[in-house]
Design a protein around this motif. Sequence first.
Motif, mmCIF file in Angstrom:
data_model
loop_
_atom_site.group_PDB
_atom_site.id
_atom_site.type_symbol
_atom_site.label_atom_id
_atom_site.label_comp_id
_atom_site.label_asym_id
_atom_site.label_seq_id
_atom_site.Cartn_x
_atom_site.Cartn_y
_atom_site.Cartn_z
ATOM 1 N N ARG A 294 -5.971 -1.943 -10.605
ATOM 2 C CA ARG A 294 -7.227 -2.248 -9.920
ATOM 3 C C ARG A 294 -7.145 -2.001 -8.417
ATOM 4 N NH1 ARG A 294 -8.473 -8.235 -11.643
ATOM 5 N NH2 ARG A 294 -10.215 -7.883 -10.222
ATOM 6 N N ASN A 295 -5.948 -1.964 -7.882
ATOM 7 C CA ASN A 295 -5.790 -1.744 -6.449
ATOM 8 C C ASN A 295 -4.473 -1.022 -6.208
ATOM 9 O OD1 ASN A 295 -5.786 -1.837 -3.663
ATOM 10 N ND2 ASN A 295 -6.438 -3.967 -3.539
ATOM 11 N N LEU A 296 -4.562 0.172 -5.640
ATOM 12 C CA LEU A 296 -3.373 0.950 -5.288
ATOM 13 C C LEU A 296 -3.396 1.170 -3.792
ATOM 14 C CD1 LEU A 296 -0.853 2.542 -5.998
ATOM 15 C CD2 LEU A 296 -2.320 4.520 -6.516
ATOM 16 N N ASN A 297 -2.518 0.467 -3.083
ATOM 17 C CA ASN A 297 -2.498 0.493 -1.621
ATOM 18 C C ASN A 297 -1.161 1.044 -1.149
ATOM 19 O OD1 ASN A 297 -2.503 0.017 1.106
ATOM 20 N ND2 ASN A 297 -3.150 -2.116 0.967
ATOM 21 N N LEU A 298 -1.180 2.280 -0.633
ATOM 22 C CA LEU A 298 0.037 2.955 -0.171
ATOM 23 C C LEU A 298 -0.082 3.389 1.281
ATOM 24 C CD1 LEU A 298 0.658 5.233 -3.306
ATOM 25 C CD2 LEU A 298 1.650 2.981 -2.834
ATOM 26 N N TYR A 299 -1.009 2.816 2.028
ATOM 27 C CA TYR A 299 -1.263 3.279 3.391
ATOM 28 C C TYR A 299 -0.041 3.044 4.297
ATOM 29 C CZ TYR A 299 -1.468 -1.151 5.941
ATOM 30 O OH TYR A 299 -1.137 -2.330 6.556
ATOM 31 N N GLY A 300 0.014 3.814 5.377
ATOM 32 C CA GLY A 300 1.000 3.570 6.418
ATOM 33 C C GLY A 300 2.441 3.755 5.997
ATOM 34 N N ASN A 301 2.715 4.735 5.136
ATOM 35 C CA ASN A 301 4.074 5.084 4.766
ATOM 36 C C ASN A 301 4.357 6.520 5.219
ATOM 37 O OD1 ASN A 301 5.513 2.881 3.022
ATOM 38 N ND2 ASN A 301 3.378 2.854 2.326
ATOM 39 N N SER A 302 5.317 7.161 4.599
ATOM 40 C CA SER A 302 5.634 8.553 4.946
ATOM 41 C C SER A 302 5.630 9.430 3.704
ATOM 42 C CB SER A 302 7.001 8.629 5.654
ATOM 43 O OG SER A 302 6.978 7.933 6.872
ATOM 44 N N PHE A 303 4.689 9.166 2.799
ATOM 45 C CA PHE A 303 4.568 9.984 1.595
ATOM 46 C C PHE A 303 4.116 11.392 1.965
ATOM 47 C CE2 PHE A 303 3.888 5.742 -0.441
ATOM 48 C CZ PHE A 303 4.968 5.800 -1.306
ATOM 49 N N THR A 304 4.658 12.384 1.272
ATOM 50 C CA THR A 304 4.299 13.785 1.517
ATOM 51 C C THR A 304 3.792 14.445 0.241
ATOM 52 O OG1 THR A 304 6.615 14.399 1.141
ATOM 53 C CG2 THR A 304 5.934 14.035 3.423
ATOM 54 N N SER A 305 3.162 13.678 -0.602
ATOM 55 C CA SER A 305 2.696 14.182 -1.892
ATOM 56 C C SER A 305 1.611 15.242 -1.732
ATOM 57 C CB SER A 305 2.158 13.007 -2.715
ATOM 58 O OG SER A 305 1.627 13.454 -3.931
ATOM 59 N N ASP A 306 1.490 16.099 -2.727
ATOM 60 C CA ASP A 306 0.433 17.120 -2.716
ATOM 61 C C ASP A 306 -0.840 16.620 -3.388
ATOM 62 O OD1 ASP A 306 1.158 16.995 -5.344
ATOM 63 O OD2 ASP A 306 1.768 19.087 -5.526
ATOM 64 N N LEU A 307 -0.931 15.330 -3.654
ATOM 65 C CA LEU A 307 -2.094 14.670 -4.258
ATOM 66 C C LEU A 307 -2.307 15.030 -5.726
ATOM 67 C CD1 LEU A 307 -4.764 14.781 -1.385
ATOM 68 C CD2 LEU A 307 -3.024 13.052 -1.875
ATOM 69 N N SER A 308 -1.303 15.649 -6.344
ATOM 70 C CA SER A 308 -1.447 15.959 -7.769
ATOM 71 C C SER A 308 -1.477 14.694 -8.616
ATOM 72 C CB SER A 308 -0.286 16.864 -8.220
ATOM 73 O OG SER A 308 0.966 16.227 -8.021
ATOM 74 N N PHE A 309 -1.022 13.584 -8.054
ATOM 75 C CA PHE A 309 -1.013 12.325 -8.798
ATOM 76 C C PHE A 309 -2.422 11.783 -9.013
ATOM 77 C CE2 PHE A 309 -1.340 10.955 -4.468
ATOM 78 C CZ PHE A 309 -2.064 9.777 -4.516
ATOM 79 N N ILE A 310 -3.399 12.294 -8.258
ATOM 80 C CA ILE A 310 -4.757 11.750 -8.363
ATOM 81 C C ILE A 310 -5.384 12.072 -9.708
ATOM 82 C CG2 ILE A 310 -7.115 12.084 -7.481
ATOM 83 C CD1 ILE A 310 -6.059 11.914 -4.692
ATOM 84 N N THR A 311 -5.113 13.254 -10.228
ATOM 85 C CA THR A 311 -5.715 13.641 -11.516
ATOM 86 C C THR A 311 -5.362 12.662 -12.631
ATOM 87 O OG1 THR A 311 -5.724 15.973 -10.873
ATOM 88 C CG2 THR A 311 -5.887 15.471 -13.226
ATOM 89 N N PRO A 312 -4.101 12.273 -12.816
ATOM 90 C CA PRO A 312 -3.780 11.305 -13.876
ATOM 91 C C PRO A 312 -4.378 9.917 -13.647
ATOM 92 C CG PRO A 312 -1.807 12.482 -13.172
ATOM 93 C CD PRO A 312 -2.873 12.794 -12.190
ATOM 94 N N LEU A 313 -4.759 9.612 -12.395
ATOM 95 C CA LEU A 313 -5.331 8.289 -12.135
ATOM 96 C C LEU A 313 -6.671 8.083 -12.842
ATOM 97 C CD1 LEU A 313 -4.604 7.597 -8.337
ATOM 98 C CD2 LEU A 313 -3.502 6.591 -10.336
ATOM 99 N N ALA A 314 -7.232 9.152 -13.383
ATOM 100 C CA ALA A 314 -8.467 9.014 -14.166
ATOM 101 C C ALA A 314 -8.245 8.116 -15.382
ATOM 102 C CB ALA A 314 -8.985 10.382 -14.597
ATOM 103 N N ASN A 315 -6.988 7.960 -15.783
ATOM 104 C CA ASN A 315 -6.682 7.050 -16.897
ATOM 105 C C ASN A 315 -6.846 5.580 -16.515
ATOM 106 O OD1 ASN A 315 -5.896 9.215 -18.603
ATOM 107 N ND2 ASN A 315 -3.840 9.221 -17.702
#
Length: 351
Positions: A294-315
Amino acid sequence: MDITGTIPPQLGNLSFLVSLDLSKSNFHGELPPELLLSRKLRDIDLSYNNFTGEIPKGIANLPNLKWFILRYNKLLNVLSIFNTSTLEILDLRSHKYRFNCMTGTIPDEIGHLYNLKLLFVDNNRLTGSIPSTIFNISSLGRLFMSDNMLEGPIPRQVDNLTMLVWFDLSNNYPERYRNISNSRVIPDEVGNLPELSFISLSFNDFTGLIPIGIFNISSLVVLGILGNHISGSIPSTIGNGLTNIEGIYQVGNNINGALPSSISNLSKLEFLELGGNELTGSIPESLGNLRLLRNLNLYGNSFTSDLSFITPLANCENLPRLVLSFNPLNAMLPKSVGNLSSLNYIFGNKL
């Protein structure tokens, strides 16, 4: 019943009185010492009134007293009842804005309450260290000590509380008081509490690592350590032990390293709050396996992801909040974000 007035001393003539509930009324004045004549008293609830003065000292001598609930009054000397060995519930919490709250220290004699199951002393102005004698009360199931000015370490005897389900030591603010910020680290023994369901150590300026044993407590539902100076990495085995976890709150620490993909094994997880840390690497695509998120909070880190993880979040059909701001992502938001039908907050901007 919104009754007003004072307690008549004749109440003590009720020699067979077992339960006295005067809560949520408008009583005021002092408690009559004649109340102690009711020797069969087992339960006393005086909460949400305006009682003043001191508690009659003989309260500690009532031979059958089990419940003593005094929250939200103006009574003094409330710590004098710590010799009542039959007591099972002691509720001394104050108003959340801490009007007319308790001051002073918690006496070592609290360890005499060896039948105690619930202890509430939150929202007061208690100072000093946490007595190690508290952790000799093996029957204790809930311990609420938040919003005080306690200092010093959590005693290592904490793992004596094998029945402890709820442990709240949050909000002993280091910025405002000289308090538990001097406790240095969370002792390893906290990870040995087999029945623990809820733990909050937030806003206490703890340093060091999270004891690895905490990540193996299968009964744990909520883990709260926000606003400290916790360092180290999230163990790669986090997905193996916390089988009932619903909320992980670690915002505002110094946690580094990668976000392990095994965290996606925590099938009951609803709140994952890791903002304001030093996490690096890619955001795992397997987060989409957290269908209850219900809440995914990852702000203020040093992630360098290409945002491909967003597509599976549709689940994650109930995910309204996704916060990724202040990360060097350097990527285009994929069109698949439109499949997150429940989303109403992303990147810190309203949709």
